[in-house]
Each structure stands twice: as structure tokens, then as C-alpha cells.
Design a protein around this motif. Sequence first.
Motif, PDB file in Angstrom:
ATOM      1  N   HIS A   1       0.705  -1.360   0.062  1.00 25.76           N
ATOM      2  CA  HIS A   1       0.031   0.000  -0.056  1.00 25.76           C
ATOM      3  C   HIS A   1       0.740   1.449  -0.052  1.00 25.76           C
ATOM      4  CE1 HIS A   1      -3.848  -2.253   0.685  1.00 25.76           C
ATOM      5  NE2 HIS A   1      -3.189  -2.995   1.631  1.00 25.76           N
ATOM      6  N   SER A   2       0.285   2.323  -0.690  1.00 24.30           N
ATOM      7  CA  SER A   2       0.963   3.583  -0.506  1.00 24.30           C
ATOM      8  C   SER A   2       0.360   4.147   0.921  1.00 24.30           C
ATOM      9  CB  SER A   2       0.650   4.446  -1.548  1.00 24.30           C
ATOM     10  OG  SER A   2      -0.724   4.588  -1.912  1.00 24.30           O
ATOM     11  N   VAL A   3       1.252   4.865   1.510  1.00 24.85           N
ATOM     12  CA  VAL A   3       0.945   5.262   2.903  1.00 24.85           C
ATOM     13  C   VAL A   3       1.563   6.634   3.129  1.00 24.85           C
ATOM     14  CG1 VAL A   3       1.017   4.684   5.612  1.00 24.85           C
ATOM     15  CG2 VAL A   3       1.275   2.686   3.551  1.00 24.85           C
ATOM     16  N   VAL A   4       0.752   7.352   3.865  1.00 24.30           N
ATOM     17  CA  VAL A   4       1.227   8.737   4.250  1.00 24.30           C
ATOM     18  C   VAL A   4       1.221   8.854   5.859  1.00 24.30           C
ATOM     19  CG1 VAL A   4       0.877  11.489   4.309  1.00 24.30           C
ATOM     20  CG2 VAL A   4       0.532  10.155   2.136  1.00 24.30           C
ATOM     21  N   ALA A   5       2.487   9.204   6.356  1.00 19.59           N
ATOM     22  CA  ALA A   5       2.404   9.140   7.818  1.00 19.59           C
ATOM     23  C   ALA A   5       2.462  10.792   8.213  1.00 19.59           C
ATOM     24  CB  ALA A   5       3.635   8.654   8.465  1.00 19.59           C
ATOM     25  N   VAL A   6       1.529  10.945   9.080  1.00 20.23           N
ATOM     26  CA  VAL A   6       1.196  12.663   9.371  1.00 20.23           C
ATOM     27  C   VAL A   6       1.523  12.753  10.944  1.00 20.23           C
ATOM     28  CG1 VAL A   6      -0.444  14.616   9.763  1.00 20.23           C
ATOM     29  CG2 VAL A   6      -0.566  12.899   7.850  1.00 20.23           C
ATOM     30  N   ASP A   7       2.640  13.645  11.182  1.00 24.54           N
ATOM     31  CA  ASP A   7       2.958  13.926  12.618  1.00 24.54           C
ATOM     32  C   ASP A   7       2.403  15.078  13.054  1.00 24.54           C
ATOM     33  OD1 ASP A   7       4.547  14.124  15.062  1.00 24.54           O
ATOM     34  OD2 ASP A   7       6.411  13.869  13.931  1.00 24.54           O
TER      35      ASP A   7
ATOM     36  N   PRO B   1      10.224  10.860   1.457  1.00 26.96           N
ATOM     37  CA  PRO B   1       9.887  12.090   0.890  1.00 26.96           C
ATOM     38  C   PRO B   1       8.929  12.966   2.013  1.00 26.96           C
ATOM     39  CG  PRO B   1       9.801  10.467  -0.624  1.00 26.96           C
ATOM     40  CD  PRO B   1       9.838   9.510   0.615  1.00 26.96           C
ATOM     41  N   VAL B   2       9.106  14.142   1.897  1.00 26.53           N
ATOM     42  CA  VAL B   2       8.273  15.199   2.584  1.00 26.53           C
ATOM     43  C   VAL B   2       7.316  15.596   1.574  1.00 26.53           C
ATOM     44  CG1 VAL B   2       8.024  17.211   4.206  1.00 26.53           C
ATOM     45  CG2 VAL B   2      10.038  15.582   4.476  1.00 26.53           C
ATOM     46  N   ILE B   3       5.995  15.610   2.164  1.00 26.13           N
ATOM     47  CA  ILE B   3       4.784  16.124   1.051  1.00 26.13           C
ATOM     48  C   ILE B   3       4.160  17.169   1.675  1.00 26.13           C
ATOM     49  CG2 ILE B   3       4.857  14.126  -0.325  1.00 26.13           C
ATOM     50  CD1 ILE B   3       2.019  13.410   1.132  1.00 26.13           C
TER      51      ILE B   3
ATOM     52  N   LEU C   1       2.157  21.888  10.624  1.00 26.09           N
ATOM     53  CA  LEU C   1       1.708  23.240  11.032  1.00 26.09           C
ATOM     54  C   LEU C   1       0.920  23.835   9.955  1.00 26.09           C
ATOM     55  CD1 LEU C   1       2.065  25.210  13.318  1.00 26.09           C
ATOM     56  CD2 LEU C   1       4.129  26.137  11.970  1.00 26.09           C
ATOM     57  N   ALA C   2       1.085  23.822   8.673  1.00 24.65           N
ATOM     58  CA  ALA C   2       0.190  24.292   7.616  1.00 24.65           C
ATOM     59  C   ALA C   2      -1.293  23.738   7.819  1.00 24.65           C
ATOM     60  CB  ALA C   2       0.788  24.078   5.982  1.00 24.65           C
ATOM     61  N   MET C   3      -1.372  22.260   8.096  1.00 27.38           N
ATOM     62  CA  MET C   3      -2.460  21.708   8.170  1.00 27.38           C
ATOM     63  C   MET C   3      -3.215  22.480   9.315  1.00 27.38           C
ATOM     64  SD  MET C   3      -1.462  17.592   8.011  1.00 27.38           S
ATOM     65  CE  MET C   3      -3.294  17.231   7.630  1.00 27.38           C
ATOM     66  N   VAL C   4      -2.561  22.441  10.406  1.00 31.60           N
ATOM     67  CA  VAL C   4      -3.341  23.148  11.546  1.00 31.60           C
ATOM     68  C   VAL C   4      -3.665  24.615  11.259  1.00 31.60           C
ATOM     69  CG1 VAL C   4      -2.795  23.790  14.212  1.00 31.60           C
ATOM     70  CG2 VAL C   4      -2.212  21.599  13.312  1.00 31.60           C
ATOM     71  N   THR C   5      -2.896  25.481  10.777  1.00 31.04           N
ATOM     72  CA  THR C   5      -2.989  26.843  10.699  1.00 31.04           C
ATOM     73  C   THR C   5      -3.983  27.488   9.517  1.00 31.04           C
ATOM     74  OG1 THR C   5      -0.975  27.259   9.712  1.00 31.04           O
ATOM     75  CG2 THR C   5      -0.910  27.360  12.155  1.00 31.04           C
ATOM     76  N   ASP C   6      -3.766  26.586   8.429  1.00 32.54           N
ATOM     77  CA  ASP C   6      -4.243  27.005   7.000  1.00 32.54           C
ATOM     78  C   ASP C   6      -5.072  26.065   6.481  1.00 32.54           C
ATOM     79  OD1 ASP C   6      -2.651  29.394   7.126  1.00 32.54           O
ATOM     80  OD2 ASP C   6      -0.866  28.360   6.381  1.00 32.54           O
TER      81      ASP C   6
ATOM     82  N   GLU D   1       3.774   5.824  -5.293  1.00 35.71           N
ATOM     83  CA  GLU D   1       3.735   4.529  -5.885  1.00 35.71           C
ATOM     84  C   GLU D   1       3.497   3.241  -4.651  1.00 35.71           C
ATOM     85  OE1 GLU D   1       7.447   3.604  -6.948  1.00 35.71           O
ATOM     86  OE2 GLU D   1       7.692   4.975  -8.882  1.00 35.71           O
ATOM     87  N   ALA D   2       2.906   2.204  -5.298  1.00 37.74           N
ATOM     88  CA  ALA D   2       2.694   1.217  -4.124  1.00 37.74           C
ATOM     89  C   ALA D   2       3.777   0.766  -3.333  1.00 37.74           C
ATOM     90  CB  ALA D   2       2.037   0.062  -4.984  1.00 37.74           C
ATOM     91  N   GLY D   3       3.614   0.691  -2.005  1.00 36.05           N
ATOM     92  CA  GLY D   3       4.566   0.135  -1.149  1.00 36.05           C
ATOM     93  C   GLY D   3       5.615   1.263  -0.614  1.00 36.05           C
ATOM     94  N   ALA D   4       5.147   2.446  -1.031  1.00 39.77           N
ATOM     95  CA  ALA D   4       6.123   3.678  -0.762  1.00 39.77           C
ATOM     96  C   ALA D   4       5.582   4.544   0.474  1.00 39.77           C
ATOM     97  CB  ALA D   4       6.246   4.531  -1.819  1.00 39.77           C
ATOM     98  N   ILE D   5       6.400   5.120   1.207  1.00 34.38           N
ATOM     99  CA  ILE D   5       5.905   6.078   2.477  1.00 34.38           C
ATOM    100  C   ILE D   5       6.264   7.547   2.203  1.00 34.38           C
ATOM    101  CG2 ILE D   5       6.266   6.145   4.739  1.00 34.38           C
ATOM    102  CD1 ILE D   5       7.058   3.311   4.973  1.00 34.38           C
ATOM    103  N   ASN D   6       5.357   8.182   2.294  1.00 34.01           N
ATOM    104  CA  ASN D   6       5.595   9.679   2.311  1.00 34.01           C
ATOM    105  C   ASN D   6       5.263  10.240   3.745  1.00 34.01           C
ATOM    106  OD1 ASN D   6       4.958  11.012  -0.907  1.00 34.01           O
ATOM    107  ND2 ASN D   6       6.446   9.519  -0.110  1.00 34.01           N
ATOM    108  N   ILE D   7       5.686  11.333   4.226  1.00 33.98           N
ATOM    109  CA  ILE D   7       5.726  11.934   5.453  1.00 33.98           C
ATOM    110  C   ILE D   7       5.147  13.304   5.534  1.00 33.98           C
ATOM    111  CG2 ILE D   7       7.976  12.379   5.532  1.00 33.98           C
ATOM    112  CD1 ILE D   7       6.141  11.550   8.557  1.00 33.98           C
ATOM    113  N   VAL D   8       3.992  13.883   6.296  1.00 33.42           N
ATOM    114  CA  VAL D   8       3.955  14.940   6.582  1.00 33.42           C
ATOM    115  C   VAL D   8       4.254  15.489   7.900  1.00 33.42           C
ATOM    116  CG1 VAL D   8       1.951  16.734   7.260  1.00 33.42           C
ATOM    117  CG2 VAL D   8       1.555  15.129   5.379  1.00 33.42           C
TER     118      VAL D   8
END
Length: 246
Positions: free
Chosen positions: A31-37, A52-54, A58-63, A72-79
Motif C-alpha cells: 500500500h501507499s502510505v502517508v504518515a502524518v506527525d 519524501p516530505v509532502i 503546521l500548515a494543516m493546523v493553521t491553514d 507508488e505502491a509500497g512507498a511511504i511519504n511523511i507530513v
Amino acid sequence: MKKIVVANNKGGVGKTTIASQITYSLAAKGHSVVAVDLDSQRNLTSSFENSPVIGDALAMVTDAKPFNADIEAGAINIVVGHKDLQAQNTDDVMVNVSNALANSKGADFCVIDTPPSFGEVVYGALLGADYLLVPIELKKYSLDGIETALEAFIAAQEVNGDLQLLGFLPSRFDAVKEVERNALAAVASEFEQVVIRHQIRNRVAYVVAQEDGVPLSEVKTKSGKEAQAEFGEFFDWLYGKVNGGA
């Protein structure tokens, strides 16, 4: 995109370790996964410093800025998390986080790590999510902590009717200690319907995996193998739940 919030109003219960290993396990399934901190301590960010950072939490919280992943399948991105997240206490924080998550897209799963509270940021995450997982330690005040988390879930579900409680996951469990065995029995009896029948034990391998930012499969020790088998059983259960299983 299925969004899983890992939350508890107490620190030190293994939230970030569990969130990161769920993320790795979902990616291992293809699965493609985004981890949000969403935590100002940014421990989840440290776990995926090579991913990779996407976006920036803070932008989610303020804006109310959503992420638009192209993974891609099997990849991880991070907020990534931000040190100023803890200072965000304005009235629109909850709405911003909720809208940001609701409008985010592009991955199969999103795993969200949260600060140790049920403040505006966490409620916002719950309003924009599909699932809530609550790790708990089996200490003296475990029952009170469960009641607090249940109240938060019920309040969020009144607004977000799609939110499902995956359950309370005993974490950092020390089976050698009688007090923890007794606490587990008491919690399982009092909250039979919501306590998950798996435990994440207090193993060195979880600490190593968290510090090194790797999945448990890369911890090549006896503790690593035991933790991988143990966490794998829990993850298989969770995976069935989020894919419509019983």
C-alpha cells in the motif's frame, strides 16, 4: 484513503512506535502510505527522516492545507511535525485539521500520530479520520484513561459518524509483573468489547526500531524476531478490521 489516528491523552504509551510500525506494515503489504506527525515532539518525523516530505503539519493546523500525495505502491511519504504545533490553541484549529485531512488524497492509507492529549488538534484529527486506535499502558490509572478516551471518541463520533473505534491496545506490557497481569484482567473485564486481544510487550526491539527508524524486520536479534511475530499478529488483526473484516 483510509485514515487511522493513533491517540491517547497520556504520553509514554508507545503511540509513535505503534504508528510507525503500522505504517511500515501497510507499506510491506504493497500500500501507499502517508504518515502524518501532529505532535510537536516530532518523533514520528524522526522515524521517517529518509522518506519524501509532502507537507508540514503546521500548515494543516493553521491553514487547513491538505496534502496531495502521488505515491507508488509500497512507498511511504511523511507530513512532518513542527515544534510550534503545541502552541496552536486558536478556535479554528479543530476545523482546520479536520478539513485538511478530509481534503487530503493520493494514498491508500494515512497513519496519524498525535500529541498526548485530547485537545483541539486531536479532536480535529478524529473529525477527519476513519479509525481510532488507542494504545494503553496497564498501570494504576488505566481504567480512568480508557474512560477519557471513550468520551473523546463518542464526542467525535457525534460529528463524524463514520469514525470507528478499533479498540484499546495494551502496550509496553510486562507479563512478568503481577500488577500488570491483574490490570490487564481488570481492563479486559470492565471493557470487554473494546480491549484488543493482542498485547505489545515491553521489548528492547521496539526501542531499537524506533531509534533507528526501521521496521521490526530489520532488527536482527531474538527480541526483534519476537517483536516482529507479536506485532505481526496484531497487525493482521488490524488489517482485517480496516479492510472490512470481523
